[in-house]
Design a protein around this motif. Structure first.
Motif: not given
Length: 623
Positions: A184-209
């Motif tokens: 976890l340490i030093g790695h991107s939150l988006h690449e680990l946890h937020l790279y896709a929505r629940w249906d697998g469609s891409p989730y751009h980091f800039i879209e997140s709060g």
């Protein structure tokens, strides 16, 4: 490294010249510090490793490994990298100084050195090292005090840097995500946890709060995202992201999150149960469906007033198209209430809980239309000092109302066509496509067909917008609604002015219902507001000069609405119209101005005001 103090600090002197070592030793020996000596770079590395001095005075030109290489190896070693190094050299070249400082040295003293200079610089850097050590110790104490709290909470907690990389993770975060702490340490939150929505469609980091918190410094929270685990599955997550600021600048953020999968599952089950209740209720009340529809219609168009057949036909079409996602083109003259129709469509649609974004295309500077509609990146043009979302991004999930769409320039029409076809936009200054789910309602008072034929409006865009056209009738075609509109506007003015108005005068109402209203509802609203301001009692008079604007008066209307104005085709000034009407009333009253049945009473004017108007207009009985 030993905690440094102003006294009893440890200083390592490194030089392959015994004379220089003797001079340095003699300069510093009376200051109470512990002095160590190394005669080569190799010896210096060994002494620094076991003695952990607080400061190293290091000669550059030495046999074997020189001072630069010695400093480089000190900084590569985790056990010695934090020791402050001051270079000593007869080389006074600027490049050598820059090289030394870039390798991690804190200072540079040129030979031959002055004793006072050496003492001053050594004292300064020992003080800096002492303060740095004290600060590190305080941070360690705070971490030790807070660690049990962070370890005991059930919520996952991450520390984030400005790029969204994880700098800290508590045991709960490791447990919830399935990742070991070192992954976890030093790695991107988006690449680990937020790279896709629940249906697998891409989730751009800039879209997140979370991205907005890091970039804008605003605390955000959400319970509509999912986090992906190391095992490849995901869980519904509720998170709160709070910025960390120092001197007003965002340094990072703290993200707290919890697994809400069970809660979401229960909410889904509850919605299903409520849906079944709804279906049962609809079936049980089927025999009363007509009455329910009538009752519902009474309140569903609160901002639209009228009962005329033309308006009812329009509202029936609104009812039909509102539940769909089809594009709607609303056409009608200025002031007919096209925006109110757009609001009704949105409020009756499944998008009612998302925003209705209103854009007046004719009020935006042509050079800024693309930025306003689709947003821009920082630096996209002069004055773009930060990234900005456009109206289409703000309307995502909702509806956008493009008023005066006929005013869009052709290049913006191309971008709008792409949104309608591909459901995606690109910010000005970026080639990245952003998916948007937006319903488009457009409105215009212009003839788009003529504009298409003239080449000023794209044919393909016209057909995309004209999926379901709605024509809003002008007020002259729904004259029966004027009394209802007058009552509403008079009530609005009573609230705004803190007064009581019962009605408009009978003669005033006749004037209002016989006028052709080129400005439609907006013009009527302005007339009522002006009359209410001038009214002295609860019955509001409407003087002829308030109504007849002289704009677009059809000859047949002029003849029928203003008796005595002469031939139907005659064009006269507003003052002449008023003069003729007042004279007509005076002749009917036998030139009686005041009293019962007098001209002032008929005109709903104080007698003094009528006399003043007659004097100004030059009306006398002998004419």
């Amino acid at each position: 490294m030993n905690p440094p103090h102003s006294q009893n600090s440890t200083i390592l002197l490194v030089d392959d010249n015994p004379t220089n070592l003797q001079l340095l030793f003699g300069t510093l020996k009376g200051l109470g510090h512990k002095l160590l000596i190394a005669k080569s770079g190799e010896d210096a590395l060994k002494v620094a490793q076991w003695a952990q001095p607080d400061l190293i005075l290091l000669d550059i030109l030495m046999a074997g490994i020189d001072g630069f290489e010695t400093c480089a190896q000190l900084k590569e070693n985790p056990e010695t990298r934090d020791i402050a190094v001051i270079f000593l050299s007869a080389l006074d070249d600027t490049d050598d100084k820059i090289k030394g400082l870039s390798m991690g040295a804190v200072d540079y003293i040129a030979k031959p050195f002055q004793a006072e200079e050496v003492i001053a610089r050594v004292g300064t850097h020992l003080t800096i090292a002492r303060l740095r050590s004290e600060l590190a110790e305080r941070n360690r104490q705070l971490e030790a005090a807070n660690q049990p709290i962070l370890d005991s909470v059930g919520d996952g907690i991450y520390g984030l840097d400005l790029d969204g990389n994880i700098t800290f993770a508590n045991p709960a975060a490791v447990r919830l995500t399935g990742y070991p702490k070192e992954s976890l340490i030093g790695h991107s939150l988006h690449e680990l946890h937020l790279y896709a929505r629940w249906d697998g469609s891409p989730y751009h980091f800039i879209e997140s709060g979370i991205y907005q918190t890091l970039k804008q410094g605003i605390a955000k929270q959400s319970d509509s995202d999912v986090f992906w685990r190391q095992a490849g599955d995901h869980f519904a997550v509720a998170w709160t992201c709070t910025p960390i600021k120092r001197r007003g600048e965002v340094q990072g953020a703290v993200l707290a999150f919890r697994d809400v999968t069970q809660r979401k599952r229960q909410e889904h089950q509850l919605r299903d149960a409520l849906g079944e209740v709804e279906r049962l209720r609809d079936r049980l009340q089927a025999e009363n469906a007509y009455l329910q529809a009538e009752v519902k219609n009474e309140g569903r168009f609160d901002s639209i007033v009228g009962e005329s057949p033309a308006l009812k036909n329009l509202l029936e079409q609104v009812d039909q198209v509102a539940p769909t996602n089809s594009s709607v083109l609303i056409v009608g003259e200025s002031g007919t209430g096209k925006e109110a129709i757009a609001r009704a469509i949105h409020d009756l649609s499944a998008r009612r809980d998302r925003p209705l974004i209103k854009v007046n295309c004719g009020a935006i500077t042509p050079t800024l239309i693309e930025s306003e509609l689709f947003g821009h990146e920082k630096g996209a043009f002069t004055g773009a000092i930060r990234q900005r979302q456009g109206h289409f991004e703000l309307a995502d999930g909702g509806t956008i109302f493009l008023d005066e769409v006929g005013e869009l320039p052709l290049d913006a029409q191309v971008k709008l066509l792409r949104v309608l076809q591909e459901h995606e936009i690109s910010r000005l200054g970026s080639e990245n496509a952003i998916k948007v789910d937006v319903r488009v309602i457009a409105a215009t008072n212009r003839d788009l067909v003529e504009m298409v034929e003239a080449g000023t409006f794209r044919m393909d865009l016209f057909y995309r917008l004209n999926v379901f056209p709605l024509s809003v009738p002008p007020l002259r075609d729904r004259a029966g609604d004027i009394p209802l509109l007058v009552a509403k506007f008079l009530s609005d003015q009573a609230r705004a002015q803190g007064r009581t108005f019962n009605r408009v005068s009978e003669d005033g109402m006749r004037l209002l219902t016989s006028y052709h209203w080129p400005g439609n509802i907006r013009e009527l609203q302005n007339v009522i507001e002006r009359a209410a301001i001038l009214a002295r009692d609860q019955v509001v008079p409407i003087a002829p000069h308030m109504v007849y604007s002289g704009i677009n008066v059809p000859s047949e209307l002029a003849a029928s609405t203003l008796q005595g104005a002469g031939d139907a085709g005659e064009l006269v000034s507003l003052a002449e119209n008023e003069t003729r009407y007042i004279r007509q009333v005076l002749e009917q009253t036998g030139w009686a101005i005041a009293g019962k049945g007098g001209a002032a009473e008929i005109l709903d004017l104080p007698a003094s005001t009528l006399r003043s108007r007659m004097k100004k207009l030059g009306i006398t009985r002998g004419d």
